[in-house]
Design a protein around this motif. Sequence first.
Motif, PDB file in Angstrom:
ATOM      1  N   VAL A 221       0.877  -1.178   0.000  1.00 57.35           N
ATOM      2  CA  VAL A 221       0.000   0.000   0.000  1.00 57.35           C
ATOM      3  C   VAL A 221       0.909   1.221   0.000  1.00 57.35           C
ATOM      4  O   VAL A 221       1.808   1.331   0.838  1.00 57.35           O
ATOM      5  CB  VAL A 221      -0.904   0.044   1.251  1.00 57.35           C
ATOM      6  N   ILE A 222       0.678   2.144  -0.930  1.00 57.26           N
ATOM      7  CA  ILE A 222       1.567   3.296  -1.108  1.00 57.26           C
ATOM      8  C   ILE A 222       0.742   4.569  -1.097  1.00 57.26           C
ATOM      9  O   ILE A 222      -0.336   4.634  -1.697  1.00 57.26           O
ATOM     10  CB  ILE A 222       2.333   3.195  -2.450  1.00 57.26           C
ATOM     11  N   THR A 223       1.252   5.602  -0.413  1.00 56.27           N
ATOM     12  CA  THR A 223       0.675   6.942  -0.560  1.00 56.27           C
ATOM     13  C   THR A 223       1.725   7.828  -1.213  1.00 56.27           C
ATOM     14  O   THR A 223       2.930   7.694  -0.951  1.00 56.27           O
ATOM     15  CB  THR A 223       0.274   7.553   0.793  1.00 56.27           C
ATOM     16  N   THR A 224       1.270   8.729  -2.059  1.00 60.13           N
ATOM     17  CA  THR A 224       2.196   9.635  -2.741  1.00 60.13           C
ATOM     18  C   THR A 224       1.456  10.878  -3.212  1.00 60.13           C
ATOM     19  O   THR A 224       0.264  10.832  -3.513  1.00 60.13           O
ATOM     20  CB  THR A 224       2.877   8.944  -3.939  1.00 60.13           C
ATOM     21  N   HIS A 225       2.205  12.000  -3.252  1.00 56.10           N
ATOM     22  CA  HIS A 225       1.664  13.243  -3.829  1.00 56.10           C
ATOM     23  C   HIS A 225       2.104  13.397  -5.280  1.00 56.10           C
ATOM     24  O   HIS A 225       1.562  14.232  -5.997  1.00 56.10           O
ATOM     25  CB  HIS A 225       2.158  14.457  -3.033  1.00 56.10           C
ATOM     26  N   HIS A 226       3.096  12.607  -5.683  1.00 51.02           N
ATOM     27  CA  HIS A 226       3.676  12.789  -7.016  1.00 51.02           C
ATOM     28  C   HIS A 226       2.976  11.897  -8.032  1.00 51.02           C
ATOM     29  O   HIS A 226       2.873  10.686  -7.855  1.00 51.02           O
ATOM     30  CB  HIS A 226       5.182  12.484  -6.965  1.00 51.02           C
ATOM     31  N   LYS A 227       2.522  12.531  -9.099  1.00 51.51           N
ATOM     32  CA  LYS A 227       1.691  11.820 -10.077  1.00 51.51           C
ATOM     33  C   LYS A 227       2.529  11.030 -11.078  1.00 51.51           C
ATOM     34  O   LYS A 227       1.991  10.194 -11.784  1.00 51.51           O
ATOM     35  CB  LYS A 227       0.792  12.828 -10.800  1.00 51.51           C
ATOM     36  N   ARG A 228       3.840  11.301 -11.146  1.00 51.56           N
ATOM     37  CA  ARG A 228       4.657  10.599 -12.146  1.00 51.56           C
ATOM     38  C   ARG A 228       4.685   9.099 -11.871  1.00 51.56           C
ATOM     39  O   ARG A 228       4.463   8.287 -12.771  1.00 51.56           O
ATOM     40  CB  ARG A 228       6.075  11.168 -12.158  1.00 51.56           C
ATOM     41  N   LEU A 229       4.965   8.723 -10.628  1.00 50.80           N
ATOM     42  CA  LEU A 229       4.996   7.297 -10.291  1.00 50.80           C
ATOM     43  C   LEU A 229       3.617   6.670 -10.505  1.00 50.80           C
ATOM     44  O   LEU A 229       3.510   5.564 -11.042  1.00 50.80           O
ATOM     45  CB  LEU A 229       5.441   7.100  -8.841  1.00 50.80           C
ATOM     46  N   ALA A 230       2.551   7.389 -10.115  1.00 53.94           N
ATOM     47  CA  ALA A 230       1.192   6.867 -10.300  1.00 53.94           C
ATOM     48  C   ALA A 230       0.886   6.664 -11.775  1.00 53.94           C
ATOM     49  O   ALA A 230       0.296   5.652 -12.176  1.00 53.94           O
ATOM     50  CB  ALA A 230       0.175   7.815  -9.672  1.00 53.94           C
ATOM     51  N   ALA A 231       1.311   7.619 -12.600  1.00 52.21           N
ATOM     52  CA  ALA A 231       1.067   7.506 -14.039  1.00 52.21           C
ATOM     53  C   ALA A 231       1.846   6.339 -14.637  1.00 52.21           C
ATOM     54  O   ALA A 231       1.348   5.622 -15.515  1.00 52.21           O
ATOM     55  CB  ALA A 231       1.450   8.811 -14.727  1.00 52.21           C
ATOM     56  N   MET A 232       3.086   6.143 -14.159  1.00 49.08           N
ATOM     57  CA  MET A 232       3.909   5.039 -14.667  1.00 49.08           C
ATOM     58  C   MET A 232       3.322   3.684 -14.275  1.00 49.08           C
ATOM     59  O   MET A 232       3.416   2.719 -15.029  1.00 49.08           O
ATOM     60  CB  MET A 232       5.339   5.159 -14.135  1.00 49.08           C
TER      61      MET A 232
END
Length: 735
Positions: free
Chosen positions: A417-428
């Motif tokens: 389970v990951i939380t992130t503010h950066h959309k680059r990793l999410a998009a990848m």
Amino acid sequence: MRDKLIKQLDLTGYIERFEGLLARPKPLFIEGDRSLHFRFIRALEEVEFKAPPKVRDCKDMWMRLGKQAVLGLEEIYEVVKIVRYFMYLKNLRIENVLGEWLAQIEIPAPIVDLSKMFDAKGNLEEHVDERLASLKAAKRQNREAIRQTLSRMLNSAKLSPYLVDRQIHYVNDEEALLVRGGFNHVMKATVIGRTTAGFFYVIPESIAKLKEKEAGIVSRLEEVYYDIAKKTSRMLGEWLKFLKFIDAAFDRFDHYQARMQMARLEDLNFVMPDRGEAIRLADFAHPALSHPRPVSIDFTKDVLMITGVNAGGKTMLLKSILAAAWLSKYLLPMKCDAKKTYIGSFKKIEAIIEDPQNVRNDISTFAGRMREFSRLFSQSHVLVGVDEIELGTDSDEAASLFKVMIEELVKRHVKIVITTHHKRLAAMMAGNERVELVAAVYDEKNQVPTYTFLQGIIGKSYAFETAERYGVPRNIVQKARVEYGEDKERLNELIERSSTLERELHEKRRQLEHRIEALEREKARYKELNDTLESELYAKKRELEAIYAEATKQVRMALKAKDEKSIHRQLNRAHKTVQKAKIEAPKRLESFAVGDRVKYRKNRGTIIALKAKEATIEVEGIKMRVPLSELKRSGNPPKAPKKKTVSVTLERSKATAGVKLDLHGLRAEEAIEKLDKFISDALLAGFDEVLVYHGIGTRKLAHAVRTFLKEHPSVKGFHDAPPHMGGFGATVVEL
């Protein structure tokens, strides 16, 4: 390590409350078959029981007994408390798998006798040893002598001038009097203390002698106690294996009862870890939150990536998922919809949440994160939560690195389970079928987080909006927007538009599900109503059959009568009997729905539940179950299209049905037509037997009549009439 995870997941308060329900401290994990333990815990739901007494850890006692040591009476009483509790449980006569387990525990007679040696406070009963009664009586008499002696002294006129007060003072657990200087002129006593005002605490010589006598009694009592403890310890040593067994059984039941008490006190449910590694939470509430917003999430894939608004609950969602899995692993109750919640089984649960930077160890944030991740590559079937995954380094470089690392960990059966503010990793990661995207929802209108989540989309972080909300000047935020760039802002707009569409779809689906649930409830209600009406119809049918049976009986009596008057009299009786069979149209119940305002007698309330013929209404906070037939609408009734009503009326033939038909002189065709109408009238009148005259003659008419009767579906049978009713020239027809 366990305590660290509990702290990371904010479960410290929950565990403290749970451990307060245990009879003695112990590890949270229950050794043995987890599914069997789960069955025992659920079996305890059916039982009302008192909590076990607080007891000490007995392992040291068992070790000393094995070396033939003598236990103290207070230690022996710990054994008694455990035995007595099991005797209490066995007397409950529990009738389930738990009762079967308790029935297998047979307490030896010497151990049962041991439990009778102590009273409820842990004191030895006097019947245990005959010396106890006399010594305790002597001690009580001596104490009374001390009390009376002190009382006489306090009221002595001779000592009165030297007394500071008329109280008994306790100095180092010794009874003493507070006196002025010069007391030695009237009383021999020993000084044991002095006040700042110059007064003296003294023990009179007569009291000292009584105390010396009491010390001798206490010494003899201690000898008796030691003898009893020695004999009892010897007996316990012979039953050491049983004591270790029942001690382990006590710990096992303690695990069960504490979990059940926790569930009852806080209205929690149990979720048994299942095979596989899927997690589906339904209305889960984290124990640390006082007014939680329930979480429902489908985490069946290998990676769950949570993006979206700052302070929108992303970290709490991560902690909720890990906390639910951890509570389930230890068979601890939780706040959720247990029927819809599914939690897989994991060997280990880890949280990478805190900033690992440590000046003492000369380690940076990113280096600490890398060290924590490196440990994961040697593990499998692990659930891991990572908060702010790109913390401590360049987000673009981190996105590429973490993408590869996550994909490799997934191959090793690590669920993340990951939380992130950066959309680059999410998009990848979005294109990976093993990855589930979840976005924290933001209320654009009110400019606040909603603490709700939508699956399948990437969420916008709302950094600029959050800055404005917390007081950063608008012109500075506007400059930041310009620096951020129009192309990236357009990307954010697209993300927000996608989120909006997803929210709308989610809301429509929710409304549709509510409508389906309402229709299912209405369907169940109408089915119940249909079943009720069928039962009533069946009962009415039986009633009608009884009435018609009585009427036809009277008709048969009329047929057997020889004179015309008697026949008419019996037919009139039959007609009156048939008149009783009146079928009234059922009362049409007004159509109500949940939420309608209604009036019941003098009370006005709201419908909160509906059944076939009754409703549950709430009147000023009080719930009542009332018949639908006694409800009236309160206020404006809901508008509904007018429905056409169809009524069916069954009229009896004006022609009087008879029980005899004469066909003499008619041709076959005319006779059959008349016979057909005659049988129809007889059936409507409820006759089950009629008489047809056709004569003998050439037998053609008789043959035509009998051929017709053979083919008629309502004719059960026919035969020649008796000689006095026409013989071969007439036929008796059974309907």
